[in-house]
Design a protein around this motif. Structure first.
Motif, PDB file in Angstrom:
ATOM      1  N   LYS A 127      -3.930   1.420   3.145  1.00 16.11           N
ATOM      2  CA  LYS A 127      -3.036   2.011   4.142  1.00 16.11           C
ATOM      3  C   LYS A 127      -3.471   1.617   5.535  1.00 16.11           C
ATOM      4  O   LYS A 127      -2.647   1.367   6.407  1.00 16.11           O
ATOM      5  CB  LYS A 127      -3.074   3.534   4.004  1.00 16.11           C
ATOM      6  CG  LYS A 127      -2.000   4.092   3.100  1.00 16.11           C
ATOM      7  CD  LYS A 127      -1.806   5.553   3.434  1.00 16.11           C
ATOM      8  CE  LYS A 127      -1.754   6.394   2.189  1.00 16.11           C
ATOM      9  NZ  LYS A 127      -1.978   7.799   2.483  1.00 16.11           N
ATOM     10  N   LEU A 128      -4.794   1.584   5.730  1.00 18.05           N
ATOM     11  CA  LEU A 128      -5.296   1.203   7.041  1.00 18.05           C
ATOM     12  C   LEU A 128      -4.775  -0.173   7.436  1.00 18.05           C
ATOM     13  O   LEU A 128      -4.545  -0.466   8.595  1.00 18.05           O
ATOM     14  CB  LEU A 128      -6.821   1.163   7.027  1.00 18.05           C
ATOM     15  CG  LEU A 128      -7.526   2.503   7.084  1.00 18.05           C
ATOM     16  CD1 LEU A 128      -9.027   2.293   7.015  1.00 18.05           C
ATOM     17  CD2 LEU A 128      -7.162   3.215   8.376  1.00 18.05           C
TER      18      LEU A 128
ATOM     19  N   GLU B 264       1.528   6.201  -3.168  1.00 21.87           N
ATOM     20  CA  GLU B 264       0.994   7.543  -3.011  1.00 21.87           C
ATOM     21  C   GLU B 264       1.667   8.488  -4.018  1.00 21.87           C
ATOM     22  O   GLU B 264       1.006   9.291  -4.674  1.00 21.87           O
ATOM     23  CB  GLU B 264       1.286   8.004  -1.589  1.00 21.87           C
ATOM     24  CG  GLU B 264       0.211   8.845  -1.000  1.00 21.87           C
ATOM     25  CD  GLU B 264       0.482   9.057   0.483  1.00 21.87           C
ATOM     26  OE1 GLU B 264      -0.013  10.046   1.003  1.00 21.87           O
ATOM     27  OE2 GLU B 264       1.204   8.241   1.093  1.00 21.87           O
TER      28      GLU B 264
ATOM     29  N   ILE C  95      -7.366   6.365  -5.184  1.00 26.27           N
ATOM     30  CA  ILE C  95      -6.965   6.975  -3.917  1.00 26.27           C
ATOM     31  C   ILE C  95      -7.762   6.378  -2.770  1.00 26.27           C
ATOM     32  O   ILE C  95      -7.232   6.076  -1.704  1.00 26.27           O
ATOM     33  CB  ILE C  95      -7.165   8.513  -3.979  1.00 26.27           C
ATOM     34  CG1 ILE C  95      -6.094   9.118  -4.899  1.00 26.27           C
ATOM     35  CG2 ILE C  95      -7.053   9.140  -2.598  1.00 26.27           C
ATOM     36  CD1 ILE C  95      -6.242  10.585  -5.159  1.00 26.27           C
ATOM     37  N   ARG C  96      -9.036   6.127  -3.043  1.00 28.60           N
ATOM     38  CA  ARG C  96      -9.873   5.530  -2.008  1.00 28.60           C
ATOM     39  C   ARG C  96      -9.322   4.158  -1.602  1.00 28.60           C
ATOM     40  O   ARG C  96      -9.181   3.846  -0.428  1.00 28.60           O
ATOM     41  CB  ARG C  96     -11.300   5.375  -2.528  1.00 28.60           C
ATOM     42  CG  ARG C  96     -12.339   5.264  -1.451  1.00 28.60           C
ATOM     43  CD  ARG C  96     -13.713   5.228  -2.077  1.00 28.60           C
ATOM     44  NE  ARG C  96     -14.130   3.867  -2.373  1.00 28.60           N
ATOM     45  CZ  ARG C  96     -14.660   3.059  -1.461  1.00 28.60           C
ATOM     46  NH1 ARG C  96     -14.828   3.466  -0.234  1.00 28.60           N
ATOM     47  NH2 ARG C  96     -15.012   1.827  -1.780  1.00 28.60           N
ATOM     48  N   TYR C  97      -9.010   3.347  -2.605  1.00 30.19           N
ATOM     49  CA  TYR C  97      -8.451   2.027  -2.308  1.00 30.19           C
ATOM     50  C   TYR C  97      -7.144   2.141  -1.554  1.00 30.19           C
ATOM     51  O   TYR C  97      -6.870   1.389  -0.624  1.00 30.19           O
ATOM     52  CB  TYR C  97      -8.230   1.228  -3.586  1.00 30.19           C
ATOM     53  CG  TYR C  97      -9.440   0.455  -3.994  1.00 30.19           C
ATOM     54  CD1 TYR C  97      -9.990  -0.479  -3.122  1.00 30.19           C
ATOM     55  CD2 TYR C  97     -10.039   0.647  -5.228  1.00 30.19           C
ATOM     56  CE1 TYR C  97     -11.113  -1.179  -3.478  1.00 30.19           C
ATOM     57  CE2 TYR C  97     -11.159  -0.056  -5.587  1.00 30.19           C
ATOM     58  CZ  TYR C  97     -11.700  -0.968  -4.708  1.00 30.19           C
ATOM     59  OH  TYR C  97     -12.803  -1.652  -5.052  1.00 30.19           O
ATOM     60  N   LEU C  98      -6.361   3.103  -1.996  1.00 31.91           N
ATOM     61  CA  LEU C  98      -5.060   3.265  -1.363  1.00 31.91           C
ATOM     62  C   LEU C  98      -5.233   3.591   0.118  1.00 31.91           C
ATOM     63  O   LEU C  98      -4.536   3.037   0.974  1.00 31.91           O
ATOM     64  CB  LEU C  98      -4.292   4.375  -2.063  1.00 31.91           C
ATOM     65  CG  LEU C  98      -2.848   4.544  -1.607  1.00 31.91           C
ATOM     66  CD1 LEU C  98      -2.063   3.285  -1.880  1.00 31.91           C
ATOM     67  CD2 LEU C  98      -2.202   5.714  -2.309  1.00 31.91           C
ATOM     68  N   GLU C  99      -6.213   4.444   0.400  1.00 29.24           N
ATOM     69  CA  GLU C  99      -6.459   4.785   1.801  1.00 29.24           C
ATOM     70  C   GLU C  99      -6.854   3.545   2.592  1.00 29.24           C
ATOM     71  O   GLU C  99      -6.397   3.324   3.705  1.00 29.24           O
ATOM     72  CB  GLU C  99      -7.568   5.845   1.906  1.00 29.24           C
ATOM     73  CG  GLU C  99      -7.173   7.210   1.363  1.00 29.24           C
ATOM     74  CD  GLU C  99      -5.991   7.805   2.110  1.00 29.24           C
ATOM     75  OE1 GLU C  99      -5.891   7.592   3.332  1.00 29.24           O
ATOM     76  OE2 GLU C  99      -5.149   8.448   1.458  1.00 29.24           O
ATOM     77  N   LEU C 100      -7.725   2.725   1.974  1.00 25.41           N
ATOM     78  CA  LEU C 100      -8.154   1.496   2.645  1.00 25.41           C
ATOM     79  C   LEU C 100      -6.975   0.570   2.893  1.00 25.41           C
ATOM     80  O   LEU C 100      -6.837  -0.028   3.967  1.00 25.41           O
ATOM     81  CB  LEU C 100      -9.204   0.780   1.796  1.00 25.41           C
ATOM     82  CG  LEU C 100     -10.575   1.431   1.754  1.00 25.41           C
ATOM     83  CD1 LEU C 100     -11.450   0.734   0.742  1.00 25.41           C
ATOM     84  CD2 LEU C 100     -11.220   1.371   3.130  1.00 25.41           C
TER      85      LEU C 100
ATOM     86  N   GLU D 190      -9.594   9.226  -8.318  1.00 23.67           N
ATOM     87  CA  GLU D 190     -10.332   9.214  -7.053  1.00 23.67           C
ATOM     88  C   GLU D 190     -10.514   7.819  -6.485  1.00 23.67           C
ATOM     89  O   GLU D 190     -10.286   7.563  -5.304  1.00 23.67           O
ATOM     90  CB  GLU D 190     -11.716   9.828  -7.257  1.00 23.67           C
ATOM     91  CG  GLU D 190     -11.777  11.275  -6.821  1.00 23.67           C
ATOM     92  CD  GLU D 190     -13.047  11.916  -7.316  1.00 23.67           C
ATOM     93  OE1 GLU D 190     -14.114  11.324  -7.059  1.00 23.67           O
ATOM     94  OE2 GLU D 190     -12.977  12.979  -7.952  1.00 23.67           O
TER      95      GLU D 190
ATOM     96  N   GLU E 105       1.113   3.066   6.664  1.00 24.71           N
ATOM     97  CA  GLU E 105       1.401   4.219   5.826  1.00 24.71           C
ATOM     98  C   GLU E 105       2.696   4.041   5.032  1.00 24.71           C
ATOM     99  O   GLU E 105       2.745   4.232   3.833  1.00 24.71           O
ATOM    100  CB  GLU E 105       1.505   5.456   6.721  1.00 24.71           C
ATOM    101  CG  GLU E 105       1.493   6.765   6.006  1.00 24.71           C
ATOM    102  CD  GLU E 105       0.114   7.397   6.048  1.00 24.71           C
ATOM    103  OE1 GLU E 105      -0.083   8.390   5.375  1.00 24.71           O
ATOM    104  OE2 GLU E 105      -0.758   6.875   6.757  1.00 24.71           O
TER     105      GLU E 105
END
Lengths: 84, 778
Positions: free
Chosen positions: B504-505, B516, B497-502, B494, B509
């Motif tokens: 990605k911003l 991912e 994934i959170r870091y990855l989302e950050l 989890e 992508e």
């Protein structure tokens, strides 16, 4: 001394059991995915023809859809039939 | 001239001269007498019609006396002195003497003035309307014309002593009660308290200044000394008050100090007739307050490196500096000083990369505050950026601090989340809506960059810009992520994934697509494991120990370090069963194990001890083999396990540290069944042992890059075979043309290429001479 293994977590990489490394249509690795996919494996599987050639399913479907008359294997020009 | 008048008046020359001397006794004797001649004497002289001539003679005489007697006498008092107090006395004497002589002239001047009025002479002498003015000019000029070299010492003594007394009086108002008892000496005059001369000194000081002002000599004689004294005083005060503390603003307190203490002293000097000196005091105030700002700014600039290091705490100091920079012209000085400080204190091999980065981040934030346009930041930190580019582990440090847990500025910055701004983007238009608030960039700005890009780029962008490409960072992140996933073996992704989302911003992508997939692999592995273990058909539940696996998509993970390890057959069987189960579950797919990776939980029972440990497969295998035989040599184990002896020795060290193995002779190890002999360090049960050195399972970014560059090598060999000799630039161009096309284009800078070729030269696979590379003749 006695050593008892309680649990073992190993690391492995998966690969398709195929006679080639790359897809003959998109030239990408089988273990990767076709150009249209993001995720490999279950989301972008391989299919085998009766001629024993195999491709990404998305690649061969695209190919077959573009063929109007006859469905031929792009590698050996035999008629394409999915292996059961 | 005299002759013609004399004939008219029918008088002898002597008579005329006597008369003139009667009116102006100064002409006759050397002393100037105070007595005033009667008015009729002046009238009589007037009749002689020698008015101008007489005036000339008198002034000439005055000048002569000044030049020959008074001035040498005055300056003779400025000779050697023994103490400061001595100098003080001498200066006072000199001024008194001058003042007295000056006063002696006054009646005579009055007389001459009278003479001028009755004979209606109103010419301007030396640019002065009045005789007094003329006289003052004469005094000043003769004094200055004979200025001795050492005159400043005495003047300085005088003002130093009085300033000290003044400051002491000022200070003692504040802390009288605390320190006065045990002080024997007076801080002002250095006499014993009982015989303090302070009051007397102040009185003399006041008097002397009054005299100097009356003579119009204060500025000329003492101005420079006073200014120097004040400057020294300001410098000392600034140094003292803001030494080493950056968490308070000093501007206002310094200003009030200036206007009370320093200006107080100045008014003390000037305060004779307030109206005439008002303007000069005002001018003085402006001058010294500018000097104060400049001194303060310089002091702060000297400390700027430390200020930056302590940044969020040193905000007041930065704010002070920002205000001061607007009032002074020290921008260039700041740039040079700070750059030099950075170079000497930061940019050398003795500093760890994380520290350099921390300093760089602090500098970014501090300099942003100092100069919101970002120009200062850009110029000052240029060497830092160059330096960081040169360090190998920069990317790794940046990425790991980005994703680090706990308080980290970079991680916070990441969470704030903004799309990444890179230099390469097209120059954006200036904001047109707020055109009235537009300011030109500072003069030292680089005209090739838009001011907007400087203003907006945030810390992470600045760090990424060190390299100018996102790929490097993304790759490094991928390696770090892989390491973390494979060292922790938790299926809990989890947080990642959170870091990855950050990320990605920021990075987009597509760049992070691989990561991912990696995270999905971990998630899928968890599912597959659960599935395989829940289904009795796969017979996994009947195994002696549960085996699970991390199943990875090799194409998407960074390359693994190739290591071999032969696992015990017992384990291999288990993994084989797992593979079978996987093959059944996912048709046409199979697994290739990475035997050296993974984690094993084992129980170890010795005669007197019992452990539960979580170790790596290689550790487990080593200790496993000691079950069959309690003594092994490294060579035997190496053959059995297919592991190089060097690696093996390192791994055995872990068991030695656990007190399980003992080296009985070189490279020969014995199992320690009973710990009675060395029970000094009892191992707590149920401990999880991390590998001593957490090694990366991945090939390093450096190795990966090397691999990529190898692609070029065949091109280069081809080129050199055909063209024989080639300079670096040409090779680079050719590579750009031929090798860097197609989907897998590898970018390669000139610098990188040179390094690569130089390495080849060292390996004797190329020759380099006279700027040309060529192949060695085989």
């Amino acid at each position: 001394m006695k050593v008892t293994i309680r649990s073992w977590t190993g690391v492995a990489t998966w690969r398709w059991v195929a006679n080639d490394d790359n897809c003959g249509i998109c030239r990408m690795a089988f273990d990767g995915c076709c150009p249209d996919c993001k995720l490999p494996g279950d989301d972008c599987p391989l299919v085998w023809g009766q001629c024993s050639h195999c491709f990404h399913i998305h690649c061969i479907m695209k190919w077959l859809n573009s063929q109007q008359v006859q469905h031929l294997c792009p590698m050996c020009r035999q008629e394409w039939k999915f292996k059961e | 001239m005299l002759n013609s008048y004399w004939l008219d008046a029918n008088m002898s020359t002597d008579d005329v001269w006597k008369k003139i001397c009667l009116a102006f006794p100064i002409l006759a004797d050397n002393e100037c007498s105070r007595e005033c001649p009667e008015d009729n004497v002046l009238e009589e002289i007037k009749e002689l019609k020698l008015n101008k001539c007489i005036e000339d003679i008198v002034i000439c005489r005055i000048e002569q006396i000044m030049r020959q007697k008074i001035t040498p006498d005055f300056w003779s008092r400025f000779s050697e002195r023994k103490t400061e107090i001595g100098g003080f006395e001498r200066f006072k004497d000199a001024v008194d003497f001058l003042y007295n002589s000056f006063s002696n002239f006054l009646p005579m001047l009055e007389n001459l003035e009278k003479f001028r009025t009755i004979s209606r002479i109103n010419r301007v002498i030396y640019g002065e309307e009045t005789l007094l003015g003329t006289f003052k000019v004469i005094v000043t000029s003769t004094l200055l014309s004979q200025l001795p070299l050492t005159h400043q010492i005495i003047t300085e003594d005088f003002y130093k002593v009085s300033f000290k007394v003044f400051c002491n009086a000022d200070k003692s108002d504040v802390d009288q009660d605390e320190s006065s008892e045990d002080v024997v000496q007076c801080g002002g005059c250095s006499h014993e308290i009982e015989q303090c001369h302070c009051q007397a000194i102040l009185l003399v000081f006041h008097e002397t200044n009054r005299k100097l002002i009356e003579l119009d000599l204060l500025e000329r004689l003492a101005g420079e000394v006073i200014t120097t004294l004040i400057h020294i005083r300001i410098e000392n005060h600034v140094q003292e008050s803001c030494k080493g503390s950056f968490d308070t603003s000093y501007i206002s307190s310094l200003e009030s100090w200036l206007s009370t203490v320093v200006m107080g002293w100045l008014t003390h000097i000037y305060n004779v007739n307030a109206v005439s000196t008002q303007s000069s005091i005002k001018k003085f105030h402006q001058k010294i307050s500018h000097f104060l700002y400049e001194t303060y700014t310089r002091t702060r600039i000297e400390q700027l490196f430390n200020i930056i290091i302590e940044y969020p705490d040193s905000q007041p100091a930065v704010e002070d500096l920002r205000i001061c920079l607007q009032k002074t012209d020290l921008r260039l000085y700041l740039t040079q000083k700070l750059q030099r400080a950075l170079e000497t204190r930061l940019l050398h091999p003795g500093v760890n990369t994380p520290d350099v980065l921390t300093a760089y981040v602090a500098a970014i934030r501090a300099l942003r505050q100092l100069d919101p346009t970002g120009v200062l930041l850009e110029t000052v930190t240029l060497p830092v950026r160059h330096y960081l580019r040169w360090r190998d582990d920069t990317v790794r440090c940046v990425v790991s601090s980005l994703t680090e847990e706990g308080p980290s500025e970079l991680a916070d910055e990441l969470v704030r989340g903004e799309a990444l701004q890179l230099d390469e983007g097209a120059p954006s238009d200036e904001d047109m809506t707020n055109w009235e608030g537009w300011n030109p960039d500072p003069v030292d700005a680089d005209p090739s960059k838009t001011s907007k890009s400087r203003r907006t780029s945030d810390i992470i962008s600045m760090l990424v810009n060190v390299y100018g490409s996102k790929e490097l960072f993304v790759n490094e992140y991928r390696t770090l992520l892989a390491d973390r996933l494979l060292s922790q073996f938790t299926y809990n992704t989890e947080k990642e994934i959170r870091y990855l989302e950050l990320l990605k911003l920021r990075f987009g992508e597509s760049q992070l697509h691989y990561c991912e997939v990696m995270l999905k692999d971990v998630y899928d592995s968890k599912r597959i494991n659960a599935h395989l273990h829940s289904d009795p058909n796969f017979k996994l539940d009947r195994q002696q120990f549960p085996s699970t696996a991390m199943i990875l998509s090799a194409q998407f993970w960074p390359p693994f370090k190739e290591e071999t390890l032969e696992l015990p057959d017992f384990v291999k069987e288990h993994l084989q069963i797992y593979t079978k189960a996987f093959e059944t579950l996912k048709g046409n797919r199979t697994l290739s194990w990475k035997p050296h990776l993974g984690s094993v939980n084992i129980d170890i029972e010795l005669k007197d001890r019992k452990f539960n440990l979580t170790v790596s497969p290689i550790h487990a295998t080593i200790i496993w083999h000691f079950q069959t035989k309690n003594q092994w040599t490294v060579e035997e184990l190496s053959q059995l396990m297919h592991v190089p002896a060097t690696v093996l020795r390192r791994k055995i060290a872990f068991w030695q540290s656990q007190g399980m193995l003992r080296e009985i002779s070189t490279d020969s190890f014995l199992l320690v069944e009973e710990s009675s002999t060395r029970s000094k360090c009892p191992v707590p049960p149920d401990m999880v042992c991390e590998d001593e050195e957490t090694e990366s399972a991945m090939a390093s970014a450096h190795d990966q890059r090397e691999e990529e560059l190898q692609v070029f090598w065949s091109y280069i060999v081809g080129m050199l075979t055909n063209l024989d000799l080639m300079p670096l630039e040409r090779i680079h161009q050719m590579l750009k043309m031929f090798a860097s096309q197609g989907p897998t284009a590898v970018e390669c800078s000139l610098r990188e290429l040179r390094n690569f070729l130089d390495r080849k030269v060292r390996e004797h696979r190329l020759l380099f001479s006279g700027g040309f590379y060529r192949l060695p003749k085989s």
